[in-house]
Design a protein around this motif. Structure first.
Motif, PDB file in Angstrom:
ATOM      1  N   GLN A 151      29.779 -14.606  -9.535  1.00 22.27           N
ATOM      2  CA  GLN A 151      30.700 -14.306  -8.458  1.00 22.27           C
ATOM      3  C   GLN A 151      32.066 -14.043  -9.070  1.00 22.27           C
ATOM      4  O   GLN A 151      32.329 -14.406 -10.228  1.00 22.27           O
ATOM      5  CB  GLN A 151      30.776 -15.453  -7.456  1.00 22.27           C
ATOM      6  N   VAL A 152      32.960 -13.406  -8.304  1.00 21.57           N
ATOM      7  CA  VAL A 152      34.275 -13.104  -8.836  1.00 21.57           C
ATOM      8  C   VAL A 152      35.217 -14.274  -8.545  1.00 21.57           C
ATOM      9  O   VAL A 152      35.288 -14.756  -7.410  1.00 21.57           O
ATOM     10  CB  VAL A 152      34.831 -11.783  -8.241  1.00 21.57           C
ATOM     11  N   PRO A 153      35.931 -14.786  -9.556  1.00 21.95           N
ATOM     12  CA  PRO A 153      36.853 -15.907  -9.330  1.00 21.95           C
ATOM     13  C   PRO A 153      38.160 -15.424  -8.698  1.00 21.95           C
ATOM     14  O   PRO A 153      39.207 -15.357  -9.348  1.00 21.95           O
ATOM     15  CB  PRO A 153      37.070 -16.470 -10.741  1.00 21.95           C
ATOM     16  N   LEU A 154      38.077 -15.088  -7.407  1.00 17.09           N
ATOM     17  CA  LEU A 154      39.221 -14.532  -6.673  1.00 17.09           C
ATOM     18  C   LEU A 154      39.797 -15.512  -5.663  1.00 17.09           C
ATOM     19  O   LEU A 154      41.016 -15.603  -5.507  1.00 17.09           O
ATOM     20  CB  LEU A 154      38.776 -13.249  -5.953  1.00 17.09           C
ATOM     21  N   ASN A 155      38.920 -16.247  -4.977  1.00 14.77           N
ATOM     22  CA  ASN A 155      39.368 -17.095  -3.870  1.00 14.77           C
ATOM     23  C   ASN A 155      39.727 -18.494  -4.364  1.00 14.77           C
ATOM     24  O   ASN A 155      39.262 -19.509  -3.848  1.00 14.77           O
ATOM     25  CB  ASN A 155      38.277 -17.164  -2.796  1.00 14.77           C
ATOM     26  N   LEU A 156      40.572 -18.543  -5.390  1.00 18.70           N
ATOM     27  CA  LEU A 156      41.000 -19.788  -6.008  1.00 18.70           C
ATOM     28  C   LEU A 156      42.520 -19.813  -6.142  1.00 18.70           C
ATOM     29  O   LEU A 156      43.154 -18.763  -6.286  1.00 18.70           O
ATOM     30  CB  LEU A 156      40.403 -19.930  -7.414  1.00 18.70           C
ATOM     31  N   ARG A 157      43.072 -20.990  -6.093  1.00 22.33           N
ATOM     32  CA  ARG A 157      44.500 -21.098  -6.408  1.00 22.33           C
ATOM     33  C   ARG A 157      44.701 -20.814  -7.900  1.00 22.33           C
ATOM     34  O   ARG A 157      44.012 -21.366  -8.744  1.00 22.33           O
ATOM     35  CB  ARG A 157      45.014 -22.497  -6.061  1.00 22.33           C
ATOM     36  N   PHE A 158      45.623 -19.923  -8.200  1.00 27.17           N
ATOM     37  CA  PHE A 158      45.908 -19.471  -9.573  1.00 27.17           C
ATOM     38  C   PHE A 158      44.680 -18.820 -10.211  1.00 27.17           C
ATOM     39  O   PHE A 158      44.334 -19.033 -11.366  1.00 27.17           O
ATOM     40  CB  PHE A 158      46.434 -20.621 -10.436  1.00 27.17           C
ATOM     41  N   ALA A 159      43.999 -17.989  -9.441  1.00 23.51           N
ATOM     42  CA  ALA A 159      42.800 -17.307  -9.909  1.00 23.51           C
ATOM     43  C   ALA A 159      43.129 -16.238 -10.943  1.00 23.51           C
ATOM     44  O   ALA A 159      44.233 -15.667 -10.957  1.00 23.51           O
ATOM     45  CB  ALA A 159      42.078 -16.665  -8.726  1.00 23.51           C
ATOM     46  N   VAL A 160      42.144 -15.948 -11.792  1.00 19.49           N
ATOM     47  CA  VAL A 160      42.211 -14.830 -12.740  1.00 19.49           C
ATOM     48  C   VAL A 160      40.956 -13.998 -12.519  1.00 19.49           C
ATOM     49  O   VAL A 160      39.943 -14.165 -13.213  1.00 19.49           O
ATOM     50  CB  VAL A 160      42.293 -15.324 -14.203  1.00 19.49           C
ATOM     51  N   PRO A 161      40.961 -13.077 -11.533  1.00 20.94           N
ATOM     52  CA  PRO A 161      39.733 -12.341 -11.199  1.00 20.94           C
ATOM     53  C   PRO A 161      39.318 -11.310 -12.230  1.00 20.94           C
ATOM     54  O   PRO A 161      38.213 -10.782 -12.152  1.00 20.94           O
ATOM     55  CB  PRO A 161      40.087 -11.666  -9.866  1.00 20.94           C
ATOM     56  N   GLY A 162      40.177 -11.023 -13.224  1.00 20.25           N
ATOM     57  CA  GLY A 162      39.840 -10.002 -14.206  1.00 20.25           C
ATOM     58  C   GLY A 162      39.247 -10.520 -15.493  1.00 20.25           C
ATOM     59  O   GLY A 162      39.238  -9.817 -16.497  1.00 20.25           O
ATOM     60  N   GLY A 163      38.721 -11.733 -15.493  1.00 25.01           N
ATOM     61  CA  GLY A 163      38.139 -12.288 -16.705  1.00 25.01           C
ATOM     62  C   GLY A 163      36.719 -11.801 -16.952  1.00 25.01           C
ATOM     63  O   GLY A 163      36.214 -10.918 -16.261  1.00 25.01           O
TER      64      GLY A 163
END
Length: 660
Positions: A320-332
């Motif tokens: 899944q994409v780590p987008l819906n997180l506080r201080f997320a880094v979705p481009g990893g």
């Protein structure tokens, strides 16, 4: 606890009439005719931006939305870019949405008359010409731990960024006191984190000023400089997170507007009004992970209860994409300490007992609201080796196949690198490295997946628009003996002189503990433990191989895989830098066959030579022609791609007199 909403007809009607989340304004900036050839259907390209607003109650699943600033109407505003390729005649009625990868994407005329749409969803990207971005609010006053990590760094100053391909600035620290943060170094991913004394580093810029440098919240200065042989990890208290999960809602609301609206709130006409009858979404790699999370979090239901996408293709999407997180880094990209594989990985309900996370599936929410799309999942070898996909097939205990439901098809591309060969030709020496590629010991894998993908996307559209079901799923399973541990002995790996072995080339799936406020199945919430504790390694399996080292068993092999010129690998070996000798990111390798029997015997290579396989150049071309025709008859290859492959075989140096 998962937040699953079970809605009946009355509740859906209430949502439809409340108009809580929608596109409020569409701003068309350009409308230009697309260049076409005589006889092709005319198209226009439309670009612009759109504004939307969200209800913090209805979209409470978005992390930190309750703390986002409100508009005068009490809702949460956002904006994003879009681009549309619209047929001016003979349109198919299909809206095909391509999720941009790190903001990259373009639209162009479609050979089948589909409307092609892209839009911004990643709110941490800086706006730039040609880039698809979103502008989302900041939840000011919120804080929490953040992590930044870097490898292969030299010099004295580290600019704090996150992600790959298009790195973005990391959130700013609460203060610049090193005593409130921790900096570690590490000799390898398996080595312990070694703390660096606070007297040896500072939040500062030492590029022109000696240590501790000029104070700078976006940079780290290390006394004595950084060692490129080490990895460095910074954990610090960050502030003011972007509400990045709004990117899911922005995609939902734009597609819903284009499908159903006549005008926006200001009377601006919907440029696609009345033209969309079906919609399909496709995402590749990072954007394929976005598709999985979009469905998992319930965003495939719009404010009126409609299904947003009728069909979905998560391609080479292992997580899944780590987008819906506080201080997320979705481009990893699945590096150490990075979240992504903690989220739900299964299309049917599976009890994740190994990690103690309950029973769940990616389709729980859309099943409850009857808004699930038809799904065509596609992936290849590197997704198993480099991106930790194995548990999606066999669970976290790797004991049995996890079944897939009737609305899902799964197709595996044996022996391909991440996304397949980007040139797609017939090669004796592998693909040329792409810009920014890691330096690997083996040539890059030239085995393609794009021709098969072209055929499959037509089948997905037909499934959605006509109900004609695609072929049964084709992928490796435990039940058929296709999957084994990633070791030479279990795989029956051939002893190829001078070639590396697969042992130690797996990017292991680690079971992380991110703290009690992290929602694991939804990959949402707040990480409170950084770096995360590693609880265990989850077992991973890979396909077994034949006597050439090529994957066998389930899947949809390419023509090149069926008429091989060498061994096509989903793994490779990093040649230099941090981690040298281990996996080479998510790049697959290639080990070519010897040209002749004499050459093969001189090397001690157990794999038959090209000469022993095909006899001559004409024999090789004949084999390609025969297999390509067979794949066309079976529906796995389009006729024009088959003709191109035969032409490339004819033009190749394989066993030609010029190559001897």
């Amino acid at each position: 606890m998962r937040r699953i909403c079970f809605l009946g007809g009355a509740a859906l009607l209430a949502l439809a009439t409340s108009a809580q989340a929608r596109v409020t304004a569409i701003h068309i900036e350009t409308r230009t005719p697309a260049p076409t050839k005589p006889g092709e259907r005319p198209y226009e390209i439309i670009t612009g931006t759109f504004d939307g607003d969200l209800s913090p109650t209805r979209d409470a699943i978005i992390t930190d939305i309750a703390q986002a600033p409100r508009q005068a109407n009490g809702r949460i505003g956002y904006s994003a870019t879009f681009a549309i390729a619209r047929p001016l005649a003979r349109g198919s009625g299909v809206l095909f949405y391509d999720v941009p990868n790190r903001g990259n994407g373009k639209v162009a005329p479609d050979e089948d008359g589909h409307i092609r749409v892209i839009s911004g969803w990643q709110g941490d990207l800086a706006p730039a010409p040609g880039l698809q971005t979103a502008t989302v609010p900041v939840a000011k006053g919120l804080t929490g731990p953040a992590l930044a990590r870097v490898t292969d760094l030299s010099g004295s100053t580290w600019g704090l960024t996150g992600g790959i391909g298009r790195p973005v600035p990391r959130p700013l620290p609460v203060d610049l006191d090193p005593a409130h943060a921790r900096l570690y170094r590490q000799a390898s991913d398996a080595a312990p984190l070694e703390p660096i004394a606070t007297s040896q580093w500072a939040f500062g810029d030492c590029r022109t000023t000696p240590f501790p440098g000029t104070p700078d919240p976006a940079r780290i200065c290390l006394k004595g400089g950084f060692d490129p042989a080490l990895a460095y990890t910074l954990v610090y208290q960050a502030r003011d997170p972007l509400v990045l999960g709004i990117g899911f809602a922005a995609t939902r609301d734009l597609v819903s507007f284009l499908r159903h609206a006549t005008v926006d709130d200001h009377g601006t006409p919907n440029p696609l009004s009345g033209q969309v009858h079906w919609s399909v979404v496709s995402g590749t790699s990072q954007s394929g992970n976005f598709v999985k999370s979009f469905i998992n979090l319930g965003f495939n239901q719009d404010e009126a209860g409609h299904r947003v996408f009728d069909g979905a293709n998560p391609n080479i999407a292992a997580r899944q994409v780590p987008l819906n997180l506080r201080f997320a880094v979705p481009g990893g990209a699945a590096t150490l300490f990075e979240p992504g594989s903690e989220g739900t990985l299964w299309w049917s309900r599976y009890a994740d007992r190994v990690r103690g996370r309950g029973t769940h599936s990616l389709l729980d929410r859309c099943t409850a609201t009857q808004t699930c799309p038809k799904i065509m999942e596609t992936f290849g070898s590197t997704e198993l080796w480099g991106l930790r996909l194995s548990p999606a097939l066999v669970g976290t205990d790797a004991r049995a196949d996890v079944p897939i439901p009737a609305n899902v098809r799964r197709y595996y591309f044996p022996g391909v690198t991440h996304g397949g060969s980007y040139t797609g030709g017939i090669s004796l020496d592998g693909d040329k490295p792409w810009p920014g590629a890691p330096v690997c010991a083996l040539p890059n894998n030239p085995n393609p997946s794009l021709p098969t993908m072209r055929a499959l996307m037509k089948r997905l559209v037909a499934w959605v628009s006509t109900g004609r079901a695609p072929p049964p799923s084709q992928y490796p399973t435990l039940a058929h003996g296709d999957l084994v541990p990633p070791h030479a002995a279990a795989m029956h790996w051939p002893a190829i002189p001078g070639a590396p072995v697969p042992d130690g080339k797996m990017n292991d799936l680690l079971d992380y503990d991110y703290g009690p406020r992290f929602d694991y199945p939804d990959l949402s919430g707040v990480i409170t433990q950084q770096p995360p504790a590693i609880r265990r390694t989850i077992p991973s399996l890979v396909p077994r191989v034949d006597r050439d080292g090529n994957e066998t068993g389930g899947g949809v092999p390419s023509v090149q895989h069926l008429v091989p010129l060498g061994t096509y690998l989903g793994w490779n070996v990093l040649a230099k830098g941090y981690g040298a000798g281990g996996p080479c990111g998510f790049a697959g390798g290639f080990i070519p066959f010897a040209a002749t029997k004499v050459e093969r015997l001189a090397k001690g290579d157990p794999r038959l030579s090209l000469e022993e396989r095909y006899g001559s150049h004409a024999g090789f071309v004949a084999a390609v022609r025969s297999v390509a025709a067979q794949r066309v008859r079976q529906g796995w290859l389009l006729p024009d791609d088959a003709a191109r492959l035969v032409a490339e075989a004819e033009a190749s140096p394989v066993l030609s007199s010029a190559s001897r």
